[in-house]
Every structure is written in structure tokens, then in C-alpha cells.
Design a protein around this motif. Structure first.
Motif, PDB file in Angstrom:
ATOM      1  N   ARG A 281       0.939  -0.968   0.000  1.00  0.00           N
ATOM      2  CA  ARG A 281      -0.012  -0.065   0.268  1.00  0.00           C
ATOM      3  C   ARG A 281       0.926   1.240   0.008  1.00  0.00           C
ATOM      4  O   ARG A 281       0.802   2.117   0.652  1.00  0.00           O
ATOM      5  CB  ARG A 281      -1.019  -0.134   1.229  1.00  0.00           C
ATOM      6  N   VAL A 282       1.798   1.357  -1.117  1.00  0.00           N
ATOM      7  CA  VAL A 282       2.577   2.425  -0.897  1.00  0.00           C
ATOM      8  C   VAL A 282       1.830   3.531  -1.380  1.00  0.00           C
ATOM      9  O   VAL A 282       0.679   3.765  -2.011  1.00  0.00           O
ATOM     10  CB  VAL A 282       3.531   2.498  -2.319  1.00  0.00           C
ATOM     11  N   THR A 283       1.862   4.863  -0.666  1.00  0.00           N
ATOM     12  CA  THR A 283       1.461   6.189  -0.557  1.00  0.00           C
ATOM     13  C   THR A 283       2.094   7.391  -1.483  1.00  0.00           C
ATOM     14  O   THR A 283       1.596   8.184  -1.857  1.00  0.00           O
ATOM     15  CB  THR A 283       1.391   6.637   0.766  1.00  0.00           C
ATOM     16  N   VAL A 284       3.451   7.141  -1.470  1.00  0.00           N
ATOM     17  CA  VAL A 284       4.286   8.046  -2.318  1.00  0.00           C
ATOM     18  C   VAL A 284       5.067   7.343  -3.383  1.00  0.00           C
ATOM     19  O   VAL A 284       5.801   6.532  -2.625  1.00  0.00           O
ATOM     20  CB  VAL A 284       5.050   8.960  -1.382  1.00  0.00           C
ATOM     21  N   LEU A 305      -3.299   4.546 -10.445  1.00  0.00           N
ATOM     22  CA  LEU A 305      -4.524   5.672 -10.396  1.00  0.00           C
ATOM     23  C   LEU A 305      -6.005   5.158 -10.337  1.00  0.00           C
ATOM     24  O   LEU A 305      -6.649   6.169 -10.887  1.00  0.00           O
ATOM     25  CB  LEU A 305      -4.048   6.557 -11.394  1.00  0.00           C
ATOM     26  N   SER A 306      -6.285   4.237  -9.499  1.00  0.00           N
ATOM     27  CA  SER A 306      -7.613   4.009  -9.779  1.00  0.00           C
ATOM     28  C   SER A 306      -8.462   4.751  -8.451  1.00  0.00           C
ATOM     29  O   SER A 306      -7.776   5.397  -7.539  1.00  0.00           O
ATOM     30  CB  SER A 306      -7.727   2.610  -9.126  1.00  0.00           C
ATOM     31  N   ALA A 307      -9.657   4.546  -8.270  1.00  0.00           N
ATOM     32  CA  ALA A 307     -10.512   5.508  -7.299  1.00  0.00           C
ATOM     33  C   ALA A 307      -9.985   4.941  -5.998  1.00  0.00           C
ATOM     34  O   ALA A 307     -10.134   5.852  -4.960  1.00  0.00           O
ATOM     35  CB  ALA A 307     -11.816   5.078  -7.494  1.00  0.00           C
ATOM     36  N   HIS A 308      -9.484   3.752  -5.671  1.00  0.00           N
ATOM     37  CA  HIS A 308      -9.227   2.955  -4.350  1.00  0.00           C
ATOM     38  C   HIS A 308      -7.612   2.970  -4.087  1.00  0.00           C
ATOM     39  O   HIS A 308      -7.324   2.156  -3.093  1.00  0.00           O
ATOM     40  CB  HIS A 308     -10.074   1.712  -4.257  1.00  0.00           C
ATOM     41  N   THR A 309      -6.970   3.399  -4.817  1.00  0.00           N
ATOM     42  CA  THR A 309      -5.213   3.301  -4.735  1.00  0.00           C
ATOM     43  C   THR A 309      -5.078   3.760  -3.736  1.00  0.00           C
ATOM     44  O   THR A 309      -5.525   4.766  -3.028  1.00  0.00           O
ATOM     45  CB  THR A 309      -4.686   3.951  -6.035  1.00  0.00           C
ATOM     46  N   SER A 310      -3.638   3.254  -2.982  1.00  0.00           N
ATOM     47  CA  SER A 310      -3.151   3.594  -1.690  1.00  0.00           C
ATOM     48  C   SER A 310      -2.669   5.075  -1.839  1.00  0.00           C
ATOM     49  O   SER A 310      -1.746   5.800  -1.107  1.00  0.00           O
ATOM     50  CB  SER A 310      -2.418   2.649  -1.156  1.00  0.00           C
ATOM     51  N   TRP A 330      -5.085   7.884 -18.037  1.00  0.00           N
ATOM     52  CA  TRP A 330      -4.503   7.005 -17.198  1.00  0.00           C
ATOM     53  C   TRP A 330      -5.456   6.839 -15.849  1.00  0.00           C
ATOM     54  O   TRP A 330      -5.219   6.027 -15.090  1.00  0.00           O
ATOM     55  CB  TRP A 330      -3.350   7.294 -16.683  1.00  0.00           C
ATOM     56  N   ARG A 331      -6.074   8.210 -15.413  1.00  0.00           N
ATOM     57  CA  ARG A 331      -6.750   8.156 -14.446  1.00  0.00           C
ATOM     58  C   ARG A 331      -7.908   7.456 -14.107  1.00  0.00           C
ATOM     59  O   ARG A 331      -9.008   7.650 -15.076  1.00  0.00           O
ATOM     60  CB  ARG A 331      -6.971   9.714 -13.869  1.00  0.00           C
ATOM     61  N   GLY A 332      -8.464   6.860 -13.198  1.00  0.00           N
ATOM     62  CA  GLY A 332      -9.333   5.798 -12.993  1.00  0.00           C
ATOM     63  C   GLY A 332     -10.695   6.804 -12.424  1.00  0.00           C
ATOM     64  O   GLY A 332     -10.018   7.726 -11.797  1.00  0.00           O
ATOM     65  N   LYS A 333     -11.938   6.754 -12.630  1.00  0.00           N
ATOM     66  CA  LYS A 333     -12.840   7.505 -12.175  1.00  0.00           C
ATOM     67  C   LYS A 333     -12.850   7.708 -10.870  1.00  0.00           C
ATOM     68  O   LYS A 333     -12.873   6.592  -9.748  1.00  0.00           O
ATOM     69  CB  LYS A 333     -14.115   7.140 -12.700  1.00  0.00           C
TER      70      LYS A 333
END
Length: 404
Positions: A281-284, A305-310, A330-333
């Protein structure tokens, strides 16, 4: 203030927290060190080096190793001597590594025991070194003896393949004897690390970086990315690429956890994504656009880059920033990751500018074809645009000059 002092100060508060994790990607539990264990290992190495090294002049110690659980403690151990660390990549061409060691006039190199055979076979024809007689846990200490002129032409063929500009000639010349003499007059512990530039436009240049030059990067990114002890940062950069310094010390000076994986795992997109965003669950994540593209657009959108990414923060630098059209695709909704364009050069100590892509642009349906701006200077960085005569340009085009 030095890099190691930043870590020591932070570690005193977070002794029992996890400082470093190494995940080999083989379905085995990761190996982790607490801040207490990290400092203990670093101190042991420092005492070993002080006992066996007779420096004189500039204190620089080569570090020939692959990424692993001990990497941060080895770097801290060298810094606490105090000495500067000079990373040497076992996967680099031997001619480049030899050139680097010779130009730095390294007297000592710490070699990871697992890399001993490779080190010997790669450098036996151009190095005159003592038989390995001093070992420390997973390391062996070599004392080097250079013969004048022995490797003076080792990169000759390579350099001839490139056109070296007058400016590069001047920089290279200035980085030889005059720089060495200047640095010899500085107090012990001034230098943090020594790197070489890539050499893609000519003979590689040696860059010696004092603590005072890299610390502003560390301090500014800690604040800019709002790093806390809850964060997990990934060591995406190789040790010979100066953004690695930022990744390591932003993490360890914040009480956060630094995640390390083998180099071989970084080129396996699915496995890397699983390790970074499912297991840990990498944050940075600070990375080149090339590393991000390895995941592929589908995996980026569904995981990175999903909605639920860490992932709270994605900072891309070291190469041209992707177009905003591609970035938005590339960005998920529902993704809320903060995305930064960061820019810099090795000669000004890693990063020089930053620009956070505004949410309204990322969420806009309007196409943005213009390049992403470089943004604002980081702490301790001076940026000027000048014309061909060297005069400042307030409006219009010119050449960017960076300083610190």
C-alpha cells in the motif's frame, strides 16, 4: 545539519516503527528493519570503517551493491564516519565504473559479498587492489591503489562517439583538479555523496554534493507531500540516480517506511504493481514516466491511479512529462492522487522545480495540448531565463539557468 542528523533526530522518536522493508517478490514475507535496527547496523559499519580506513584529504567511500534491506544502513554508516558515499552500480559497464572510481580517486570501496566475484572479474585488468582481508558482515572492504594514467583513456572510444559542447568541456575541466582542491579545504563531513552524470552527451562529469545542497530538497518535499510516519515510500530510483537520495531521506527523516525491491522486479509490471499497491500500500511514488509507463495504461487506470489506490502522491521527473491528455486517460474515475511534475539536473542536487497539476485540469473534459509547466523553484533553488548574451529575459523565450 546533515542527512544522517535528520535521520537520527527522527529515529529517536520512532525507534520501534518500521524504517525499511525489502520484498523480493517471491511470495515470501518481506524482511523489515525498525529504526532502532537501522541505526544499530549503521553504527556498527561506522565503527568498522573508522577502525580500518586511513583517509587523508577528501573522505569518499565507494559502495558497490544491489538494492537490499541493508542499503540504507550502509549509506548511513558511511555518512556517520563522516564520509561521502559514492554508489557504483554492478550492472554498469566496467569501463564507466572504473572511470568513476579513478576520477574520484577512491581509496576505499565497500563491496557487497554477493557481488565480490563480479567486482573482481569486472575490474581486475584496470584495478590494483589489496587482497580482500577485511570483512564486515555482508560487506568486504577494498583499498584501491591507482597507477597514474592507468585508466586515463578507458572511456576514450565512448567519448569520441559524442559531440561534446564547449560548455560541457568547461564543466568537465572545472570538475577535475580545481574542484578537488576546493573541496579539500572544506571541513570533514561536508560532502554527502558523489555521482557521475550519464555521459549521454560526452564524457561523464563527476558531481560532488555537500549536505547543504541536498537538504533543501529533502525538507521541501517532506512539507510539499505532507509526509508522516504513516507513509510508505518506494525506492524507485537506482542508487546512481540522485532522486534516490530524495526517496531515501524524505522517508527516513519522516519516520515513514522505505520499500525496496530487487532491480529485476522493477521490470515486471504486474508483480511490481502487486507489491506496491496490494501488499504494501505505497502512498508516495517518485518515478520517471518510463517506470510508470511500464505498468501499461490498463494497469495504471485499474491499480496505480484507481479510485481506491493507496497512492496519495505521484511525482514524475527525470524525463519529459506525459501530455495532459495521456495523463487524464490514465486516471480511473474518482482518483484523488496528487500528481506533480518535478524537474532538475544532477549538477544542482537533484530537483529544482515542482508543479502540481490542478484538480480542475485533471477532471476537465477540455483537451490541453500545451506542455506541462515546470512550475516554481524548490527551496534553495534559483531559476533565471536568459538570452544568448546572458541577460535576464522577463518576457519571451530564452535559456533556463539553474543555481542553488
Amino acid at each position: 545539519m546533515t542527512l544522517q542528523e535528520l535521520v537520527l533526530r527522527t529515529a529517536s522518536v520512532y525507534m520501534d516503527r518500521t524504517a525499511v522493508c525489502f520484498d523480493e517478490g517471491n511470495n515470501q514475507p518481506p524482511v523489515c528493519y525498525s529504526y532502532k535496527a537501522l541505526l544499530s547496523a549503521a553504527s556498527e559499519l561506522s565503527h568498522f570503517l573508522i577502525a580500518h580506513c586511513d583517509f587523508g584529504g577528501i573522505r569518499e567511500i565507494g559502495l558497490y551493491c544491489q538494492p537490499g534491506i541493508n542499503l540504507p544502513s550502509w549509506i548511513l554508516g558511511i555518512l556517520q564516519v563522516p564520509a561521502a558515499y559514492a554508489p557504483i552500480d554492478p550492472d554498469s559497464p566496467p569501463s564507466l565504473s572504473t572511470y568513476f572510481m579513478k576520477k574520484c580517486d577512491l581509496k576505499y570501496v565497500l563491496v557487497e559479498k554477493q557481488q565480490l566475484s563480479k567486482f573482481k572479474s569486472s575490474h581486475e585488468t584496470v584495478l590494483n587492489y589489496d587482497t580482500v582481508s577485511v570483512e564486515h558482515k555482508d560487506l568486504a572492504l577494498f583499498r584501491l591503489h591507482w597507477e597514474d594514467g592507468r585508466v586515463s583513456t578507458v572511456l576514450g572510444d565512448r567519448a569520441d562517439q559524442h559531440k561534446v559542447t564547449d560548455r560541457e568541456d568547461r564543466v568537465s575541466a572545472e570538475s577535475r583538479t580545481p574542484e578537488k582542491e576546493h573541496m579539500d579545504m572544506r571541513h570533514d563531513g561536508c560532502l554527502a555523496y558523489v555521482l557521475h552524470t550519464s555521459g549521454t552527451t560526452g564524457t561523464p562529469k563527476i558531481v560532488r554534493v555537500p549536505h547543504a545542497c541536498i537538504l533543501p530538497n529533502i525538507q521541501h518535499f517532506r512539507s510539499l507531500f505532507d509526509i508522516t510516519q504513516e507513509d510508505i515510500l518506494f525506492l524507485a530510483s537506482p542508487l546512481t540516480f540522485d532522486p534516490s537520495v530524495v526517496e531515501i531521506f524524505v522517508s527516513l527523516s519522516s519516520g515513514a517506511c522505505l520499500l525496496i525491491v530487487p532491480t529485476s522486479v522493477k521490470v515486471l509490471p504486474s508483480k511490481l504493481a502487486d507489491i506496491l499497491f496490494s501488499r504494501h500500500r505505497v502512498t508516495v511514488l517518485q518515478a520517471t514516466p518510463t517506470l510508470l509507463r511500464r505498468f501499461g495504461s490498463e494497469l495504471i487506470k485499474s491499480t496505480v491511479l484507481s479510485a481506491h489506490t493507496s497512492l496519495r502522491v505521484l511525482a514524475l521527473g527525470g524525463e519529459a512529462f506525459p501530455s495532459l491528455t495521456i495523463l487524464k486517460s490514465w486516471r480511473g474515475k474518482g482518483n484523488r492522487t496528487q500528481i506533480f511534475n518535478i524537474y532538475g539536473i544532477t549538477e544542482v542536487s537533484s530537483w529544482a522545480t515542482f508543479y502540481r497539476i490542478p484538480e480542475e485540469i485533471l477532471n476537465s473534459a477540455v483537451k490541453h495540448e500545451s506542455p506541462v509547466q515546470l512550475g516554481s523553484p524548490l527551496l534553495g533553488t534559483v531559476i533565471e531565463v536568459r538570452d544568448q548574451n546572458g541577460s535576464p529575459v522577463l518576457e519571451g523565450t530564452g535559456q533556463v539557468f539553474l543555481g542553488c
